[in-house]
Design a protein around this motif. Sequence first.
Motif, short mmCIF file in Angstrom:
data_model
loop_
_atom_site.label_atom_id
_atom_site.label_comp_id
_atom_site.label_asym_id
_atom_site.label_seq_id
_atom_site.Cartn_x
_atom_site.Cartn_y
_atom_site.Cartn_z
N PHE A 71 0.61 -1.25 0.16
CA PHE A 71 0.12 0.15 0.05
C PHE A 71 0.99 1.32 -0.06
N LEU A 72 2.11 1.11 0.49
CA LEU A 72 2.74 2.47 0.58
C LEU A 72 3.31 2.77 -1.06
N ILE A 73 3.44 1.69 -1.62
CA ILE A 73 3.76 1.74 -3.16
C ILE A 73 2.65 2.22 -3.99
N THR A 74 1.50 1.60 -3.51
CA THR A 74 0.13 2.22 -4.02
C THR A 74 -0.12 3.65 -3.97
N ALA A 75 0.10 3.99 -2.79
CA ALA A 75 -0.15 5.39 -2.49
C ALA A 75 0.68 6.38 -3.40
N VAL A 76 2.04 6.16 -3.07
CA VAL A 76 2.95 6.81 -3.84
C VAL A 76 2.64 6.77 -5.71
N ALA A 77 2.17 5.68 -6.05
CA ALA A 77 1.96 5.42 -7.48
C ALA A 77 0.85 6.12 -7.96
N MET A 78 -0.25 6.63 -6.99
CA MET A 78 -1.39 7.37 -7.45
C MET A 78 -0.91 8.54 -8.15
N LEU A 79 0.27 9.21 -8.00
CA LEU A 79 0.57 10.43 -8.53
C LEU A 79 1.06 10.19 -9.81
N VAL A 80 1.30 8.86 -10.09
CA VAL A 80 1.91 8.35 -11.47
C VAL A 80 0.79 8.01 -12.63
N THR A 81 -0.11 7.46 -12.07
CA THR A 81 -1.25 7.03 -12.51
C THR A 81 -1.96 7.79 -13.83
N GLY A 82 -2.33 8.92 -13.33
CA GLY A 82 -2.92 9.73 -14.50
C GLY A 82 -1.96 10.51 -15.31
N PHE A 83 -0.67 10.50 -14.86
CA PHE A 83 0.42 10.89 -15.72
C PHE A 83 0.59 10.15 -16.85
N VAL A 84 0.52 8.59 -16.44
CA VAL A 84 0.69 7.54 -17.37
C VAL A 84 -0.48 7.59 -18.29
N SER A 85 -1.70 7.31 -17.68
CA SER A 85 -2.91 7.18 -18.58
C SER A 85 -3.13 8.26 -19.51
N SER A 86 -2.99 9.33 -19.03
CA SER A 86 -3.21 10.54 -20.06
C SER A 86 -2.55 10.56 -21.15
N ARG A 87 -1.26 10.00 -21.00
CA ARG A 87 -0.22 9.71 -22.28
C ARG A 87 -0.32 8.63 -23.25
N ILE A 88 -0.64 7.30 -22.51
CA ILE A 88 -0.59 6.22 -23.40
C ILE A 88 -1.98 5.63 -23.43
N GLY A 89 -2.96 6.29 -23.00
CA GLY A 89 -4.37 5.65 -22.76
C GLY A 89 -4.72 4.93 -21.77
N GLY A 90 -5.96 4.70 -21.60
CA GLY A 90 -6.72 3.88 -20.60
C GLY A 90 -6.37 2.48 -20.53
N LYS A 91 -6.68 2.02 -21.73
CA LYS A 91 -6.45 0.73 -22.04
C LYS A 91 -5.17 0.11 -21.84
#
Length: 417
Positions: A71-91
């Motif tokens: 969950f520590l990695i999950t929490a920090v990764a939340m800052l990355v998810t939108g960054f990634v998905s907005s560039r490569i797409g949801g799928k």
Amino acid sequence: MNSSTGGPAEGDPFDAGAGSLLRQPKAVWATAGASVVAFMGIGLVDPILPSIAKGLDASASQVSLLFTSYFLITAVAMLVTGFVSSRIGGKKTLLLGLALVVVFAALSGTSGSVGELVGFRAGWGLGNALFVSTALAVIVGAAAGGSAAAILLYESALGLGMACGPLVGALLGDASWRYPFFGTAALMAIGFLCITAFLKEQPKPARKTSLLDPVKALGHGGLASAAASAFFYNYTFFTVLAFTPFVLNMSPYKSGAVFFAWGVLLAVFSVLVAPRLQARFGSLKVLGSSLVLLAADVLVLGYGNHTVAVVCTILSGAFIGVNNTVYTELALGVSDAPRPVASAGYNFVRWFAAAAAPFFAPKIEEWSNIHIPFVVAAVTAVLGAVVVWVRRNALTHEAEELEPRHATEDSVTVFAD
């Protein structure tokens, strides 16, 4: 929502879409099905925690780090998810997350030490963060019936996954603690294939999300209040999930049965009971009351005999189910931030508590006695209710202003806002 009472507004979009839950396209069902397996991974290790400790010659506090690293990695990764998905797409983001889960779940099953297992669970947490946060946005964007049906479907997946995780963990873990990890990897590989086959690429947002957008979104008073309350609540939630198996000290089968019943209550109350309670009493009253009842339940769990502890563990699933649904609705609807960004900011805060509880609960027991971790968990649940009460105006008025816009958004706008 009624601004003065916290009661439901007329024509609440949440209630309006509830009847569309089962009429969904294949892409939504594929994403929801993979979400079930993703949430299974959270509770999968519950019934086998004592077995893992024995198999790897580790203490309870060391084994609890399986949750903390995850969950520590999950929490920090939340800052990355939108960054990634907005560039490569949801799928592609979903598939990347699933691929990471498959790899690290399989590696977890090969661990030769508790340190290796904790490390592999951290990698698993990164994959899960990419998948789970994006899955919610994809389901909201593609679901028939609007955001109400999408949230209910997502909560259904969460509840079913939470219920099945301990059961699968017990059935496979009875032979070896390693088998549940291999089983999860296989199921997630199936999810990967289903999403590849049925989900079309989602529209990319007009503006790319930056790494700091989720943090900036927390500048909104309503979203920050929901996240702060959820932080305290999640400490209680994951004290029950991660620490109680050591207190019950049961065989994998018996522990799996207890947490299966817990998960069933969680699913039923999140999908069927919570919306009805919200419609009658209002979201904030329901949330505050449920948090106080959860605090009382956890306190009794900590001081009761073994039978009482089992009953209270199962009963906590009802309160947790109600809380999960109301918090998700608040997080997605209380601010003017795009839903994926709001969800990322909210999850960034609350998952830190999910990482803290499994670490501190056994430590607190070592420093004091077996009762005090549950006293602390009861206090944090009450603190969550206090935040809801003190910040009720921000959670009510600002959500009310935004309801008309969210009620009329089409599915593409929801995802690409």
